[in-house]
Design a protein around this motif. Sequence first.
Motif, PDB file in Angstrom:
ATOM      1  N   ILE A   8       0.833  -1.194   0.000  1.00 52.30           N
ATOM      2  CA  ILE A   8       0.000   0.000   0.000  1.00 52.30           C
ATOM      3  C   ILE A   8       0.870   1.248   0.000  1.00 52.30           C
ATOM      4  CG2 ILE A   8      -1.627   1.347   1.401  1.00 52.30           C
ATOM      5  CD1 ILE A   8      -2.885  -1.350   2.218  1.00 52.30           C
ATOM      6  N   LEU A   9       1.902   1.269   0.827  1.00 50.80           N
ATOM      7  CA  LEU A   9       2.790   2.426   0.892  1.00 50.80           C
ATOM      8  C   LEU A   9       3.505   2.647  -0.442  1.00 50.80           C
ATOM      9  CD1 LEU A   9       3.877   4.694   2.572  1.00 50.80           C
ATOM     10  CD2 LEU A   9       5.629   3.174   3.447  1.00 50.80           C
ATOM     11  N   ALA A  55     -13.624  10.975  -8.737  1.00 51.40           N
ATOM     12  CA  ALA A  55     -14.964  10.812  -8.162  1.00 51.40           C
ATOM     13  C   ALA A  55     -15.677   9.593  -8.750  1.00 51.40           C
ATOM     14  CB  ALA A  55     -15.787  12.072  -8.392  1.00 51.40           C
ATOM     15  N   ALA A  56     -15.534   9.389 -10.054  1.00 51.32           N
ATOM     16  CA  ALA A  56     -16.180   8.239 -10.696  1.00 51.32           C
ATOM     17  C   ALA A  56     -15.601   6.924 -10.166  1.00 51.32           C
ATOM     18  CB  ALA A  56     -16.017   8.320 -12.209  1.00 51.32           C
ATOM     19  N   ARG A  57     -14.273   6.857 -10.021  1.00 52.12           N
ATOM     20  CA  ARG A  57     -13.634   5.644  -9.493  1.00 52.12           C
ATOM     21  C   ARG A  57     -14.085   5.367  -8.065  1.00 52.12           C
ATOM     22  NH1 ARG A  57      -8.515   7.868 -10.906  1.00 52.12           N
ATOM     23  NH2 ARG A  57      -8.034   7.672  -8.710  1.00 52.12           N
ATOM     24  N   GLN A  58     -14.159   6.427  -7.254  1.00 54.88           N
ATOM     25  CA  GLN A  58     -14.560   6.251  -5.862  1.00 54.88           C
ATOM     26  C   GLN A  58     -16.030   5.824  -5.759  1.00 54.88           C
ATOM     27  OE1 GLN A  58     -12.224   6.188  -3.360  1.00 54.88           O
ATOM     28  NE2 GLN A  58     -10.945   6.384  -5.176  1.00 54.88           N
ATOM     29  N   PHE A 141     -11.644  -4.436  -2.100  1.00 55.75           N
ATOM     30  CA  PHE A 141     -10.840  -3.221  -1.989  1.00 55.75           C
ATOM     31  C   PHE A 141      -9.428  -3.462  -2.523  1.00 55.75           C
ATOM     32  CE2 PHE A 141      -8.340   0.041   0.092  1.00 55.75           C
ATOM     33  CZ  PHE A 141      -9.165   1.153   0.039  1.00 55.75           C
ATOM     34  N   ASP A 142      -8.817  -4.547  -2.099  1.00 55.61           N
ATOM     35  CA  ASP A 142      -7.456  -4.867  -2.534  1.00 55.61           C
ATOM     36  C   ASP A 142      -7.379  -5.065  -4.042  1.00 55.61           C
ATOM     37  OD1 ASP A 142      -6.557  -4.723   0.081  1.00 55.61           O
ATOM     38  OD2 ASP A 142      -6.639  -6.894   0.408  1.00 55.61           O
ATOM     39  N   ALA A 143      -8.420  -5.645  -4.624  1.00 55.06           N
ATOM     40  CA  ALA A 143      -8.427  -5.897  -6.066  1.00 55.06           C
ATOM     41  C   ALA A 143      -8.643  -4.625  -6.871  1.00 55.06           C
ATOM     42  CB  ALA A 143      -9.510  -6.923  -6.415  1.00 55.06           C
ATOM     43  N   LYS A 144      -9.326  -3.643  -6.305  1.00 57.14           N
ATOM     44  CA  LYS A 144      -9.713  -2.457  -7.070  1.00 57.14           C
ATOM     45  C   LYS A 144      -8.873  -1.218  -6.804  1.00 57.14           C
ATOM     46  CE  LYS A 144     -12.988  -4.488  -9.207  1.00 57.14           C
ATOM     47  NZ  LYS A 144     -12.833  -4.776 -10.623  1.00 57.14           N
ATOM     48  N   VAL A 145      -8.230  -1.133  -5.670  1.00 53.17           N
ATOM     49  CA  VAL A 145      -7.495   0.074  -5.318  1.00 53.17           C
ATOM     50  C   VAL A 145      -6.028  -0.051  -5.717  1.00 53.17           C
ATOM     51  CG1 VAL A 145      -6.777   1.538  -3.390  1.00 53.17           C
ATOM     52  CG2 VAL A 145      -9.082   0.626  -3.472  1.00 53.17           C
ATOM     53  N   MET A 146      -5.519   0.972  -6.369  1.00 48.66           N
ATOM     54  CA  MET A 146      -4.110   1.082  -6.748  1.00 48.66           C
ATOM     55  C   MET A 146      -3.629  -0.090  -7.595  1.00 48.66           C
ATOM     56  SD  MET A 146      -2.763   2.732  -3.170  1.00 48.66           S
ATOM     57  CE  MET A 146      -1.276   1.826  -3.295  1.00 48.66           C
ATOM     58  N   GLY A 147      -4.440  -0.553  -8.492  1.00 50.84           N
ATOM     59  CA  GLY A 147      -4.012  -1.570  -9.431  1.00 50.84           C
ATOM     60  C   GLY A 147      -4.303  -2.990  -9.013  1.00 50.84           C
TER      61      GLY A 147
END
Length: 163
Positions: A8-9, A55-58, A141-147
Amino acid sequence: MNTIRKSILIGLTVLGMGTASLAAHAADTTTSAAGRHGHQVNAEQMQAKMAEHFAARQAKLHELLKLTAQQEAAWTTYQAAIKPSAPASRPDHAALKALPAPERLAKMIELAKQHTATMESHLTALTAFYGTLTAEQKKVFDAKVMGGEHGPRGMRHGMMHRG
């Protein structure tokens, strides 16, 4: 768990660098300057477009997570903490070039510290929100956030694939 935090970091670092690079590019261009492919580029329009994309991604992530009423407050706090702000002004390259090497490096370190402080506040918000999620929500969340499984965008398109 430690691997997740490191990932994450690293992802936030890469994301921040990419965002800083885009914001710096947007700040350098004016309405009269031609863009990359001859198109007119406006810093305000680019910033608005990036905010709209964020905003759309969130909104999509919010929908996929199917948050409970108890998790909504944590989501709101998390969103407020990670919302992109106006890009910091890019340092004047001519002025930096005129500085002696030690002062130039000190200025670069100062900018890096500001960036790190922003990422650390994002990590704090992320950790607090992540702690409210169920195991299934964490997987989403892990699959969608930051790649997610594809890795951070900067790693996929950047240094990792340079030969």
